[in-house]
Design a protein around this motif. Sequence first.
Motif, PDB file in Angstrom:
ATOM      1  N   ALA A 218      -3.241 122.650  61.199  1.00  0.00           N
ATOM      2  CA  ALA A 218      -3.861 123.914  61.614  1.00  0.00           C
ATOM      3  C   ALA A 218      -3.305 124.364  62.963  1.00  0.00           C
ATOM      4  CB  ALA A 218      -5.378 123.746  61.676  1.00  0.00           C
ATOM      5  N   PHE A 219      -3.146 123.421  63.886  1.00  0.00           N
ATOM      6  CA  PHE A 219      -2.573 123.733  65.195  1.00  0.00           C
ATOM      7  C   PHE A 219      -1.141 124.234  65.054  1.00  0.00           C
ATOM      8  CE2 PHE A 219       0.319 121.888  68.406  1.00  0.00           C
ATOM      9  CZ  PHE A 219      -0.049 122.627  69.518  1.00  0.00           C
ATOM     10  N   ALA A 220      -0.348 123.529  64.236  1.00  0.00           N
ATOM     11  CA  ALA A 220       1.053 123.916  64.062  1.00  0.00           C
ATOM     12  C   ALA A 220       1.166 125.317  63.454  1.00  0.00           C
ATOM     13  CB  ALA A 220       1.762 122.890  63.180  1.00  0.00           C
ATOM     14  N   ALA A 221       0.301 125.617  62.488  1.00  0.00           N
ATOM     15  CA  ALA A 221       0.348 126.937  61.849  1.00  0.00           C
ATOM     16  C   ALA A 221      -0.006 128.035  62.841  1.00  0.00           C
ATOM     17  CB  ALA A 221      -0.609 126.963  60.657  1.00  0.00           C
ATOM     18  N   LYS A 222      -1.050 127.827  63.634  1.00  0.00           N
ATOM     19  CA  LYS A 222      -1.444 128.835  64.625  1.00  0.00           C
ATOM     20  C   LYS A 222      -0.343 129.047  65.653  1.00  0.00           C
ATOM     21  CE  LYS A 222      -6.427 128.053  64.286  1.00  0.00           C
ATOM     22  NZ  LYS A 222      -7.636 127.547  65.003  1.00  0.00           N
ATOM     23  N   LEU A 223       0.275 127.942  66.086  1.00  0.00           N
ATOM     24  CA  LEU A 223       1.337 128.049  67.085  1.00  0.00           C
ATOM     25  C   LEU A 223       2.519 128.823  66.514  1.00  0.00           C
ATOM     26  CD1 LEU A 223       2.351 127.203  69.911  1.00  0.00           C
ATOM     27  CD2 LEU A 223       3.286 125.133  68.841  1.00  0.00           C
ATOM     28  N   ALA A 224       2.934 128.488  65.296  1.00  0.00           N
ATOM     29  CA  ALA A 224       4.092 129.150  64.680  1.00  0.00           C
ATOM     30  C   ALA A 224       3.826 130.621  64.401  1.00  0.00           C
ATOM     31  CB  ALA A 224       4.470 128.420  63.393  1.00  0.00           C
ATOM     32  N   GLN A 225       2.566 130.948  64.153  1.00  0.00           N
ATOM     33  CA  GLN A 225       2.207 132.340  63.843  1.00  0.00           C
ATOM     34  C   GLN A 225       1.840 133.152  65.079  1.00  0.00           C
ATOM     35  OE1 GLN A 225      -0.955 131.919  60.954  1.00  0.00           O
ATOM     36  NE2 GLN A 225       0.317 130.674  59.601  1.00  0.00           N
ATOM     37  N   GLY A 226       1.942 132.523  66.250  1.00  0.00           N
ATOM     38  CA  GLY A 226       1.634 133.226  67.489  1.00  0.00           C
ATOM     39  C   GLY A 226       0.168 133.531  67.672  1.00  0.00           C
TER      40      GLY A 226
END
Length: 298
Positions: A218-226
């Motif tokens: 979830a953290f990685a997805a939020k980071l990649a999506q800005g």
Amino acid sequence: MTGLASRRLLAAAILTLGTPLSVPSAWAQAAPAAGYVLPESETWELKSDDGYPYQIFVSRPKDPPPPEGYPVLYVLDGNAMFAGFAETRRILGYMKADLGKTIIVGVGYKTEAAYDVRRIYDFVEDFRQPVPPAQLYLTKYKAGGRAQFAAFLLDRLRPELARRYSIHPHRQALFGHSFGGLFALYMLYNHPGAFHAIVAASPSIFWNDQAILAEERAFAAKLAQGKLQGPVGRLRLVTGELDETAVEHTDAAALAKRLEPLSAYGLRSEFEMFAGETHITVPSRSITSTLRFAFTWP
């Protein structure tokens, strides 16, 4: 002089002194010495919102703080970890090194033991059902208080430190080992801007059949999506070649590889495996490198 004559002479001397039970002071057992107190350190108690009393250990320089305040490193399991970090900081301060111009804050418990079972409640999520077989022996302890402990660090301890000392509001780092290392990852994933640097030593990623992986994704997805607001803390992963539970270094090494692509989205991370170190010796080996990583700025 014969042995009998010597004993008679000693008896006569004792009777002459009139104190048959007295002995020279050199023969008396010395009184126990006072325990060693770490220089440039102090301890105080701080209660959480639910009234739990944490023991706070603080190591700080003698010299006045810089205009922007001291950088701070929070060290979990303070009863076990604080002294090593504190003495390293003090020696660096003696040598006028920049790393000595910092504050070390050990977050611990009111016990003389190195560890307290309260750490299980503070550092990990509650037991999943069914409980993984490798964790069954721990079910006699309470778990699941990591959100409350995070609130204690950020909303109770941090303001209290700012009240007592001059501290830099943005140069604040976190070190955790084992269950504490797992909590350090939890803080990165759920409070990514709370600390500018995080060190997770031999993190217990295996807990609850690696349940923390969902938070990582979830953290990685939020980071990649800005979708994350504000800066994201840097992460250093360390582990020991001889960690007694092999998954603690294989899981950490795998995590390091998964995080590498996130550098394209702003996450700075690094990984080191200490040759010849076991699970319990990793923290001592990592002290100096933790200080360097934590207090590198920006």
